[in-house]
Scaffold this motif. Structure first.
Motif, PDB file in Angstrom:
ATOM      1  N   ALA A  86       0.827  -1.210   0.000  1.00 38.81           N
ATOM      2  CA  ALA A  86       0.000   0.000   0.000  1.00 38.81           C
ATOM      3  C   ALA A  86       0.857   1.254   0.000  1.00 38.81           C
ATOM      4  O   ALA A  86       0.582   2.204  -0.745  1.00 38.81           O
ATOM      5  N   ILE A  87       1.895   1.272   0.822  1.00 37.93           N
ATOM      6  CA  ILE A  87       2.758   2.449   0.895  1.00 37.93           C
ATOM      7  C   ILE A  87       3.405   2.725  -0.460  1.00 37.93           C
ATOM      8  O   ILE A  87       3.484   3.879  -0.900  1.00 37.93           O
ATOM      9  N   SER A  88       3.821   1.662  -1.148  1.00 35.80           N
ATOM     10  CA  SER A  88       4.411   1.835  -2.477  1.00 35.80           C
ATOM     11  C   SER A  88       3.412   2.472  -3.441  1.00 35.80           C
ATOM     12  O   SER A  88       3.752   3.408  -4.192  1.00 35.80           O
ATOM     13  N   ASP A  89       2.182   1.989  -3.429  1.00 34.88           N
ATOM     14  CA  ASP A  89       1.142   2.556  -4.307  1.00 34.88           C
ATOM     15  C   ASP A  89       0.847   4.009  -3.940  1.00 34.88           C
ATOM     16  O   ASP A  89       0.687   4.871  -4.815  1.00 34.88           O
ATOM     17  N   ILE A  90       0.722   4.284  -2.645  1.00 34.20           N
ATOM     18  CA  ILE A  90       0.397   5.631  -2.184  1.00 34.20           C
ATOM     19  C   ILE A  90       1.513   6.604  -2.555  1.00 34.20           C
ATOM     20  O   ILE A  90       1.262   7.741  -2.979  1.00 34.20           O
ATOM     21  N   GLN A  91       2.758   6.167  -2.423  1.00 36.85           N
ATOM     22  CA  GLN A  91       3.882   7.029  -2.806  1.00 36.85           C
ATOM     23  C   GLN A  91       3.830   7.361  -4.294  1.00 36.85           C
ATOM     24  O   GLN A  91       4.035   8.514  -4.692  1.00 36.85           O
ATOM     25  N   GLN A  92       3.551   6.353  -5.114  1.00 35.73           N
ATOM     26  CA  GLN A  92       3.487   6.570  -6.561  1.00 35.73           C
ATOM     27  C   GLN A  92       2.355   7.545  -6.913  1.00 35.73           C
ATOM     28  O   GLN A  92       2.543   8.462  -7.725  1.00 35.73           O
ATOM     29  N   ALA A  93       1.202   7.351  -6.292  1.00 37.53           N
ATOM     30  CA  ALA A  93       0.071   8.246  -6.550  1.00 37.53           C
ATOM     31  C   ALA A  93       0.375   9.663  -6.056  1.00 37.53           C
ATOM     32  O   ALA A  93       0.056  10.651  -6.729  1.00 37.53           O
ATOM     33  N   ALA A  94       0.995   9.759  -4.878  1.00 34.28           N
ATOM     34  CA  ALA A  94       1.338  11.074  -4.331  1.00 34.28           C
ATOM     35  C   ALA A  94       2.286  11.824  -5.263  1.00 34.28           C
ATOM     36  O   ALA A  94       2.159  13.045  -5.444  1.00 34.28           O
ATOM     37  N   ASP A  95       3.212  11.086  -5.878  1.00 35.81           N
ATOM     38  CA  ASP A  95       4.141  11.720  -6.814  1.00 35.81           C
ATOM     39  C   ASP A  95       3.404  12.210  -8.063  1.00 35.81           C
ATOM     40  O   ASP A  95       3.724  13.274  -8.612  1.00 35.81           O
ATOM     41  N   LEU A  96       2.397  11.448  -8.512  1.00 37.77           N
ATOM     42  CA  LEU A  96       1.594  11.879  -9.656  1.00 37.77           C
ATOM     43  C   LEU A  96       0.839  13.169  -9.345  1.00 37.77           C
ATOM     44  O   LEU A  96       0.661  14.020 -10.221  1.00 37.77           O
ATOM     45  N   PHE A  97       0.403  13.303  -8.096  1.00 37.65           N
ATOM     46  CA  PHE A  97      -0.385  14.471  -7.710  1.00 37.65           C
ATOM     47  C   PHE A  97       0.473  15.618  -7.176  1.00 37.65           C
ATOM     48  O   PHE A  97      -0.077  16.664  -6.809  1.00 37.65           O
ATOM     49  N   ALA A  98       1.791  15.443  -7.135  1.00 39.55           N
ATOM     50  CA  ALA A  98       2.667  16.501  -6.629  1.00 39.55           C
ATOM     51  C   ALA A  98       2.478  17.827  -7.369  1.00 39.55           C
ATOM     52  O   ALA A  98       2.452  18.890  -6.730  1.00 39.55           O
ATOM     53  N   TRP A 135       2.791   7.731   8.338  1.00 41.67           N
ATOM     54  CA  TRP A 135       3.201   9.072   7.915  1.00 41.67           C
ATOM     55  C   TRP A 135       4.704   9.102   7.636  1.00 41.67           C
ATOM     56  O   TRP A 135       5.151   9.646   6.612  1.00 41.67           O
ATOM     57  N   LYS A 136       5.463   8.492   8.521  1.00 45.23           N
ATOM     58  CA  LYS A 136       6.920   8.491   8.374  1.00 45.23           C
ATOM     59  C   LYS A 136       7.355   7.647   7.180  1.00 45.23           C
ATOM     60  O   LYS A 136       8.240   8.035   6.409  1.00 45.23           O
ATOM     61  N   LYS A 137       6.708   6.475   6.998  1.00 45.13           N
ATOM     62  CA  LYS A 137       7.128   5.565   5.930  1.00 45.13           C
ATOM     63  C   LYS A 137       6.721   6.068   4.546  1.00 45.13           C
ATOM     64  O   LYS A 137       7.475   5.907   3.585  1.00 45.13           O
ATOM     65  N   VAL A 138       5.529   6.656   4.417  1.00 46.20           N
ATOM     66  CA  VAL A 138       5.131   7.195   3.111  1.00 46.20           C
ATOM     67  C   VAL A 138       6.025   8.376   2.750  1.00 46.20           C
ATOM     68  O   VAL A 138       6.442   8.522   1.605  1.00 46.20           O
ATOM     69  N   ASP A 139       6.321   9.235   3.731  1.00 47.51           N
ATOM     70  CA  ASP A 139       7.290  10.299   3.559  1.00 47.51           C
ATOM     71  C   ASP A 139       6.957  11.212   2.372  1.00 47.51           C
ATOM     72  O   ASP A 139       7.804  11.479   1.523  1.00 47.51           O
TER      73      ASP A 139
END
Length: 368
Positions: A86-98, A135-139
């Protein structure tokens, strides 16, 4: 380009200042470019996830299988593996929405939400512990940690906000609890400000669930020969919540925080996929469009709105009628706070069940 020519979904934000987020995530929608297309063409401004969405993503495709087997070599605990996925997916999505997050009004949107384990919904200390860990791991600055708005969740929300963690408060069904959540957010900001820390970059939403309200209340109305009121309770409750929002985030107490850069905790309309075929499939979008709010919708509802939705300023219309309808429900013996309590219990169960199914699916994939 005229308003008529503009994509109907995009009109909602461009013309009426409401943010549309997608209530869905999986690897396919990101790898295929579909999520980027939704950002570019529909103006989608964020993503929410929950245990049921991840269960569907992981259990119905082979996209995660290789990672599950790889992660299991070091740690075969299904829950630990799930959160790595999940964290990997959330990080990828967060980068798309940056780019959305970094627009001129920095931090107004572009958030991606990840939920703490639904098994912790009634455990304050473990909820805040896991919120900190995620919060810390998604960073990523543009992540929100989802914490349920249960009684146990209230102090966890306050603590998370005081520590600078963005929070998406989930599973809200009633006005009384919503007001308590808004005050927990303000308490957290005040705690942080009194500690001399910056509050200008903290964001939060309060997710008010809609379709499930009507699903529960409509049969009660039938039993009381009040069929003419069917399909109105959720919209009325949302309009009443918006009136509460305006009151809570104004006045002397809030003004002090606003001067220090605080942003109001926006109301987010959730559970907006229509569950009753008798109603218009876009109604939970169309009837609650208003500024500085969010609507998170499943892909099918966004597709429907793009096809035949109508964008207009509707949220602040009919507030008096909404309050009168809620009073009428009370007079007829339908206690909306009791409805909210029942829906909260059911909501926890509805997230626990797919979560357990998800953990079982991961375990099966490891050992097959």
């Amino acid at each position: 380009m005229t308003m008529q020519e503009l994509n109907k979904v995009k009109q909602i934000h461009t013309n009426f200042k409401q943010s549309i987020w997608l209530d869905f995530i999986d690897r396919q929608i990101m790898r295929s470019g579909k999520l980027q297309q939704l950002i570019d063409e529909d103006g989608i401004r964020g993503v929410t996830s929950n245990p049921a969405i991840f269960e569907q993503a992981i259990n119905s495709s082979a996209d995660y299988d290789a990672d599950i087997l790889e992660y299991a070599k070091a740690d075969s605990d299904p829950e630990h593996i799930f959160f790595r996925l999940a964290i990997s997916d959330i990080q990828q999505a967060a980068d798309l929405f940056a780019p959305v997050y970094n627009e001129e009004v920095s931090g107004a949107d572009g958030y991606v939400s990840l939920e703490v384990s639904p098994l912790l919904a009634l455990d304050e200390s473990r909820t805040i512990e896991q919120a900190r860990e995620l919060w810390k791991k998604v960073d990523r600055e543009n992540v929100m940690i989802k914490i349920p708005g249960t009684l146990s969740g209230l102090p966890a929300i306050r603590t998370a906000i005081s520590e600078g963690i963005n929070v998406n408060v989930t599973l809200l069904f009633g006005l009384e609890r919503y007001e308590a959540v808004a005050n927990a957010y303000i308490d957290g900001l005040e705690d942080r400000l009194s500690a001399g820390l910056d509050i200008s970059r903290i964001a939060s939403v309060a997710s008010f669930f809609l379709s499930r309200i009507d699903l529960l209340v409509d049969p009660l109305l039938d039993d009381k020969d009040l069929g003419e009121m069917k399909g109105e309770a959720a919209i009325a409750a949302a309009k009443a919540a918006y009136a509460l929002y305006i009151r809570v985030f104004s006045g002397e107490r809030w003004d002090k925080l606003a001067l220090a850069g605080a942003k109001p905790q926006r109301l987010l309309w959730a559970s907006t996929g229509n569950k009753n075929p008798a109603y218009r499939d876009t109604r939970y979008l169309e009837e609650l469009i208003g500024p500085d709010t969010v609507n998170t919708a499943p892909l099918a509802t966004i597709d429907a709105f793009r096809d035949h939705g109508t964008a207009g300023a509707t949220l602040d219309k009919g507030t008096e009628q909404a309050l009168y309808l809620l009073e009428s429900l009370a007079r007829s013996g339908i206690n909306m706070e009791e409805v909210a309590e029942q829906l909260e219990k059911e909501g926890i169960q509805k997230f626990e069940a797919p979560y357990q199914k998800l953990l079982q699916a991961i375990s099966t994939k490891i050992h097959q």
